[in-house]
Motif scaffolding. Sequence first.
Motif, PDB file in Angstrom:
ATOM      1  N   LEU A 202      50.679  51.989  40.126  1.00 57.35           N
ATOM      2  CA  LEU A 202      50.287  50.812  39.353  1.00 57.35           C
ATOM      3  C   LEU A 202      48.829  50.446  39.654  1.00 57.35           C
ATOM      4  CD1 LEU A 202      53.470  48.552  39.637  1.00 57.35           C
ATOM      5  CD2 LEU A 202      52.974  50.431  38.055  1.00 57.35           C
ATOM      6  N   ARG A 203      48.445  50.553  40.913  1.00 57.42           N
ATOM      7  CA  ARG A 203      47.066  50.254  41.285  1.00 57.42           C
ATOM      8  C   ARG A 203      46.100  51.219  40.597  1.00 57.42           C
ATOM      9  NH1 ARG A 203      47.179  51.308  46.582  1.00 57.42           N
ATOM     10  NH2 ARG A 203      46.291  53.379  46.254  1.00 57.42           N
ATOM     11  N   GLU A 206      45.652  50.181  36.950  1.00 53.67           N
ATOM     12  CA  GLU A 206      44.838  48.974  36.849  1.00 53.67           C
ATOM     13  C   GLU A 206      43.376  49.251  37.189  1.00 53.67           C
ATOM     14  OE1 GLU A 206      47.076  46.526  39.481  1.00 53.67           O
ATOM     15  OE2 GLU A 206      48.662  46.121  38.005  1.00 53.67           O
ATOM     16  N   THR A 207      43.124  50.206  38.086  1.00 52.99           N
ATOM     17  CA  THR A 207      41.757  50.579  38.440  1.00 52.99           C
ATOM     18  C   THR A 207      41.086  51.362  37.325  1.00 52.99           C
ATOM     19  OG1 THR A 207      42.297  50.641  40.804  1.00 52.99           O
ATOM     20  CG2 THR A 207      40.335  51.845  40.112  1.00 52.99           C
ATOM     21  N   TYR A 209      41.767  51.386  34.110  1.00 54.62           N
ATOM     22  CA  TYR A 209      41.589  50.653  32.853  1.00 54.62           C
ATOM     23  C   TYR A 209      40.153  50.143  32.716  1.00 54.62           C
ATOM     24  CZ  TYR A 209      41.734  47.054  29.318  1.00 54.62           C
ATOM     25  OH  TYR A 209      41.458  46.286  28.212  1.00 54.62           O
ATOM     26  N   TRP A 237      54.318  44.655  31.964  1.00 52.49           N
ATOM     27  CA  TRP A 237      53.166  44.934  32.836  1.00 52.49           C
ATOM     28  C   TRP A 237      52.030  45.584  32.052  1.00 52.49           C
ATOM     29  CZ3 TRP A 237      51.896  50.153  34.206  1.00 52.49           C
ATOM     30  CH2 TRP A 237      50.818  50.268  35.101  1.00 52.49           C
ATOM     31  N   ILE A 241      48.015  44.220  30.765  1.00 51.31           N
ATOM     32  CA  ILE A 241      46.705  44.859  30.960  1.00 51.31           C
ATOM     33  C   ILE A 241      45.985  44.940  29.615  1.00 51.31           C
ATOM     34  CG2 ILE A 241      45.503  46.944  31.723  1.00 51.31           C
ATOM     35  CD1 ILE A 241      47.909  47.509  33.547  1.00 51.31           C
TER      36      ILE A 241
END
Length: 333
Positions: A202-203, A206-207, A209, A237, A241
């Motif tokens: 998940l990290r 998110e990084t 994106y 989730w 984003i």
Amino acid sequence: MRHEVMFYTKGPEEQVNCKVCPRLCNIAPGKRGFCRVRENVGGTLYAVNYAECSSYALDPIEKKPLYHFYPGQLILSLGTVGCNLRCGFCQNWQIAQGTPQTTRLEPEQAVELALQQRERGYPCVGLAYTYSEPFMWYEYVYDTARLAHDAGLKNVLVTNGYVNEQPLQTLLPYIDAMNIDVKAFTDDFYRSTCAGRLEPVLRTVETVYGQCHMEITTLLVTGLNDSPEEIKRLVDWLAGIDPNIPLHFSRYFPNYKLDLPPTSEETMKMAKNLARQQLRYVYLGNVPQLAAADTTCPGCGSILINRQGYQTQIGELGGGVCLECGKKIPVIM
């Protein structure tokens, strides 16, 4: 030929600590890490798979799958051996977990091979690092991607996203697109079925994106990660984003160590219908009979890109907008 790795620290008695992925393997002299391709030789950590190519092919870019990145084009796809997960359903287990024969392909040769495809008239946009886990080929991918970038080629990663932040950020300036496997939305699934954890993946998403084009794939495995509740958490989730991120649900078939029944068509349709409540671009893979691969305009419903298998035809799309209603469409062409 061994190649010293980029991210590791040395400890006492020639121990080393690999830093490329969240496993942070402590590796004794003469031993290899969990991925099987990083070896401690006398207190120095080497990538034993550097430039070792298990397979390569000129693929439709939709096969990665990438549906919003140069649709209808081709990409030279390269793979190696080794992986930092142990997914029981792995579709490429022969190279990810096995010991196949490899061919030596230096970074310069890989870039030249991609450029040759263009010279022969093929619409080759660049290089995809795929088939096995590209972050376990890190140094080779890093060296090759920089050369490809300088040559005007695009670089694509097809990855499980199980990587630490520093290696990821170091490589990202040279990467144009990624398809990241989010294998489930529970830590229990990652631990029991993949020998990993959910949070680092998940990290990574998110990084990544906003730093390059990104699409997500989730293989729906019968009875393990295909409940409406879990799919909704994944969708919530991802929509949080950006609802424009393309999501691919892929149909599971028995493979490697799992012999559960194939995912039902009803489950695949349920997942798409549920995801479309919040996400604008949702696709189904491995179910051609459902005809769920077209890109449609979220404004007026026009077919922007028609896909039959890997045959792609651009429809009501031009200049990044729907030609029917003028809505801006996030497709790189």
